[in-house]
Structure formats: structure tokens, C-alpha cells
Design an enzyme around this catalytic site. Structure first.
Site, PDB file in Angstrom:
ATOM      1  CG  ASP A 110      -1.966   0.752   1.055  1.00 59.03           C
ATOM      2  OD1 ASP A 110      -3.586   0.559   0.159  1.00 59.03           O
ATOM      3  OD2 ASP A 110      -2.068   1.991   2.113  1.00 59.03           O
ATOM      4  CE1 TYR A 158      -5.060   6.727  -0.181  1.00 57.69           C
ATOM      5  CE2 TYR A 158      -5.100   7.241   1.889  1.00 57.69           C
ATOM      6  CZ  TYR A 158      -4.651   6.167   0.929  1.00 57.69           C
ATOM      7  OH  TYR A 158      -5.367   5.186   0.743  1.00 57.69           O
ATOM      8  CG  HIS A 169      -4.438  -4.475  -0.235  1.00 56.90           C
ATOM      9  ND1 HIS A 169      -3.508  -3.431  -0.969  1.00 56.90           N
ATOM     10  CD2 HIS A 169      -4.718  -3.261   0.793  1.00 56.90           C
ATOM     11  CE1 HIS A 169      -3.175  -1.855  -0.498  1.00 56.90           C
ATOM     12  NE2 HIS A 169      -3.622  -2.267   0.804  1.00 56.90           N
TER      13      HIS A 169
END
Length: 400
Positions: free
Chosen positions: A188, A326, A378
Site C-alpha cells: 500500500d 493522500y 492486499h
């Protein structure tokens, strides 16, 4: 939340760290869960509208009545934890040295909606391999930092702590710990940051491993991100990866909101159930797995695994500070970055995409290891710690 660190004598000092959450905070959390105002049930029979009401209500019942934070708190405090200031920000990290003196130093980076909780299952297999059927020659010294704004690390008070800054901070951390050579791993955000450590290519860095490869051809990545069709002439593996990416890129609402308007998500700091629901809806396969866990099935994660992580976010009030990463990011998540150092890749089938070997070879010209798995998703260290540990031993073996 209460934590204990020893007062620093100098900026570069490394201070011991202990977690101590007052019982009043845990009682307040349970009261907030009990006071949740619920929406009506979804109008479809699947997860196409997001986290289903039955799943989040099952999570809330367990969280309020049965879950015990003290278990993971004890596990964390049984590990050597530290804080050190880098570029004016406190960075928290776990540092476990192997008993095997020739162990290879390894820095492992988590992502969102993860934390250091993700990596707890791989610590003993990597630092103490002989207890897990592996060779002492495959041992690692482990450094597992909390990203800025996540967990017990400091929260940036101004912009600038993007992935490149973090990559450089991690290099400084390894130098500060006295390691003249090391390797790096991540998934990630950790995958992107590890790629950027590889781009920085400090002389101490021997190579990197990623379980979310930045290996999508850039032009193809742009096409898929815009909703366009993949080109003709792809292999079956490449076509499958494009199908996975096309679906994921249509369900990026959480990343778009955090990347453009993170402060608007203030409700995540006010409602623990709202926070949990938002964190569960990362990708289709992870949500499916977690939903099955809270429906009583045995899968790669347990109910406590999930809630250890969500509770850490709640107690540290890091929903918004974590989301800002982000907004700080200027890189595409999954396309090639140009890393020329040795790279090892693990390709899990339920990742955002299962990286084809052809893409890995094209994007990482010094690919030294590639393993395509038949299970896992993930959160590899969390869901499949044995498989990931085996890949790290094998992937870095030639660099020792």
C-alpha cells in the site's frame, strides 16, 4: 491517550516508548459505540453499496461487548518501541533485533487503512527464523515505523510530509540506528514509499521488496484510470490484471475524498462506527474477507485483528491526519517509478491487481525474485504472514 517516553536530551536521541491507554478512554469508546445512530439497511443484496448494515452492526456488537484492547496493548509493549525526532516530527517505530548477529536489517512500511498492527505477525518469523523451520542465515533485524500522522507518530502541522519526505526520513532512521546496509519492504503506501527509497538509492540500500508493485505500464495506467479499454495483444495474465485495475479504479471514492478534501471527513473523528465502516471499505476482496469474519467464518484475519487496527486509529485520533497523506501524494499509485536497484516482488491474487511477471520485469529491470501466489490479498503481512515471510527470506537471500 497516554503514552510514556523519556524526555529527549537531543533531537537525534532515540527514546523508549510505552502505550498506556486510560480505562476512561476505553469506556468512552464503548459508550460512543452504544450510542450509534444507524442508517436503514442497504437496498441491494450484495456489497455494491458499500459495507452492509449486518456487517457493521456485528462489528459494533463485538467491539462494544467483547473486544479487549488490552491484549494488543500488551503485545505492543512486549516489543521494543521507540520514538525519535526527524525533521521536527516524532517518529514512532518498533525495533526488534534478531539474536542472530549476521541478520540483515529490514525496514517495513505499512499503508492505509493499516498501521504497525499489520506487521506484528511477521516479527518473530523474520527475527527468529529457526523457530519457524527456516535457517538462521535468513534472519532479519526489523524496523517497523508508524507513518507520520498514523498511530503513535507525530501529526504534521503543515504540508510537506509526502511519500518522498517519508522515504528520506526512513533512510535517516536506518542511519540513526547505525545500520551500514539494509533492505526495505512495503505494501500500500509502504509499497510506494519503498519504491521511492529505491529511487533515492542511498549507498546503504541493497534492494527492496514489494507486495503491491508499482509496475503498471504508465500509459496503460492512465488509460485504465480514465475508464478506457485496455489495448489488444495482452497476455491472459495482463488482461486479468487490467480487469482488476479497471474495477478498482471505478471504486476509488475513499481515496479521492482523502486526496482532495481530507478535513471534510471530520465525522470519522467523532464516530467510532463511522470510522470503522470507512476503513473497512478499502477494496472489494478485503471487505468480502472482513465481512465473512464478522459473519462467523474463519479466514486470514480475526475479529480482533480488524478491531486492533481500527481501535488504534480511534484512540490516537488519527483518521484525519492519516487521510492527509493522500492529499500530500503527487505520484501515481501503481505505475512504474524507475527503480533500478534489486527488487523482489510478491504477487497476491486478491491484491488491487495481481502483477504479471512481464510487467514486473519491465518496470524493475533488476528483478531478482518474483512469486505469484494462489491466495492472499492486499494486507499480506496480516492475512498471509507465513507466505510473506517466506518471500522475504527467499527474495533477499542473494543480497546478503
Amino acid at each position: 491517550m497516554a503514552v510514556k517516553t523519556e524526555a529527549p536530551a537531543a533531537v537525534a536521541e532515540i527514546r523508549p516508548f510505552t502505550v498506556e491507554v486510560p480505562e476512561a478512554e476505553l469506556e468512552a469508546l464503548r459508550a460512543r459505540i452504544a450510542a450509534t445512530r444507524w442508517p436503514e439497511k442497504e437496498t441491494v443484496g450484495d456489497q455494491s453499496q458499500g459495507v452492509q448494515l449486518a456487517t457493521i452492526q456485528a462489528l459494533a456488537r463485538y467491539w462494544q461487548k467483547e473486544y479487549d484492547w488490552r491484549g494488543v496493548e500488551a503485545r505492543l509493549n512486549a516489543l521494543p518501541q521507540f520514538v525519535t525526532e526527524i525533521d521536527g516530527l516524532d517518529i514512532h517505530f518498533i525495533h526488534v533485533r534478531s539474536k542472530h548477529e549476521d541478520a540483515l536489517p529490514l525496514i517495513v512500511t505499512h499503508g492505509w487503512p493499516g498501521s504497525i498492527i499489520e506487521q506484528l505477525k511477521i516479527i518473530d518469523p523474520l527475527t527468529n527464523p529457526t523457530a519457524h523451520g527456516a535457517s538462521a542465515s535468513d534472519a532479519f533485524h526489523l524496523v517497523i515505523p508508524s507513518l507520520p500522522g498514523y498511530g503513535f507518530s507525530g501529526k504534521p502541522t503543515s504540508s510537506g510530509w509526502g511519500p518522498t519526505h517519508i522515504a528520506r526520513a526512513w533512510i535517516e532512521l536506518m542511519r540513526r540506528l547505525g545500520y551500514p546496509r539494509f533492505v526495505a519492504q512495503g505494501g500500500d503506501w509502504g509499497a510506494l514509499i519503498t519504491d521511492l527509497i529505491g529511487l533515492e538509492a542511498p549507498p546503504e540500500l541493497l534492494g527492496i521488496h514489494t507486495n503491491m508493485p508499482g509496475a503498471v505500464p504508465p500509459d496503460l495506467d492512465k488509460t485504465l484510470l480514465s475508464g478506457g479499454p485496455p489495448p489488444s495483444g495482452l497476455s491472459a495474465e495482463e488482461k486479468h490484471a487490467c480487469d482488476q485495475l479497471g474495477f478498482f479504479y471505478q471504486h476509488l471514492a475513499y481515496a479521492l475524498e482523502m486526496g482532495t478534501r481530507p478535513q471534510t471527513l471530520t465525522g470519522l473523528a467523532d464516530s467510532p462506527v463511522g470510522l470503522a465502516s470507512f476503513m473497512l471499505d478499502h477494496d472489494e476482496k478485503s471487505l468480502e474477507l472482513i465481512s465473512q469474519v464478522f459473519a462467523g467464518q474463519r479466514r486470514g484475519l480475526t475479529r480482533d485483528d480488524v478491531l486492533d487496527n481500527v481501535t488504534l486509529f480511534w484512540l490516537t485520533n488519527t483518521a484525519i491526519s492519516a487521510a492527509r497523506l493522500y492529499a500530500e501524494n503527487k505520484f501515481p499509485f501503481l505505475s512504474a517509478k524507475g527503480v533500478s536497484l534489486p527488487v523482489a516482488v510478491s504477487a497476491f491474487p486478491d491484491e488491487l491487481y495481481q502483477c504479471p511477471r512481464s510487467w514486473a520485469e519491465q518496470s524493475y529491470p533488476n528483478l531478482i525474485y518474483y512469486n505469484k501466489h494462489d491466495r492472499g490479498g492486499h494486507f499480506a503481512a496480516w492475512e498471509q504472514p507465513q507466505l510473506l515471510s517466506e518471500d522475504l527470506r527467499a527474495g533477499f537471500r542473494s543480497l546478503r
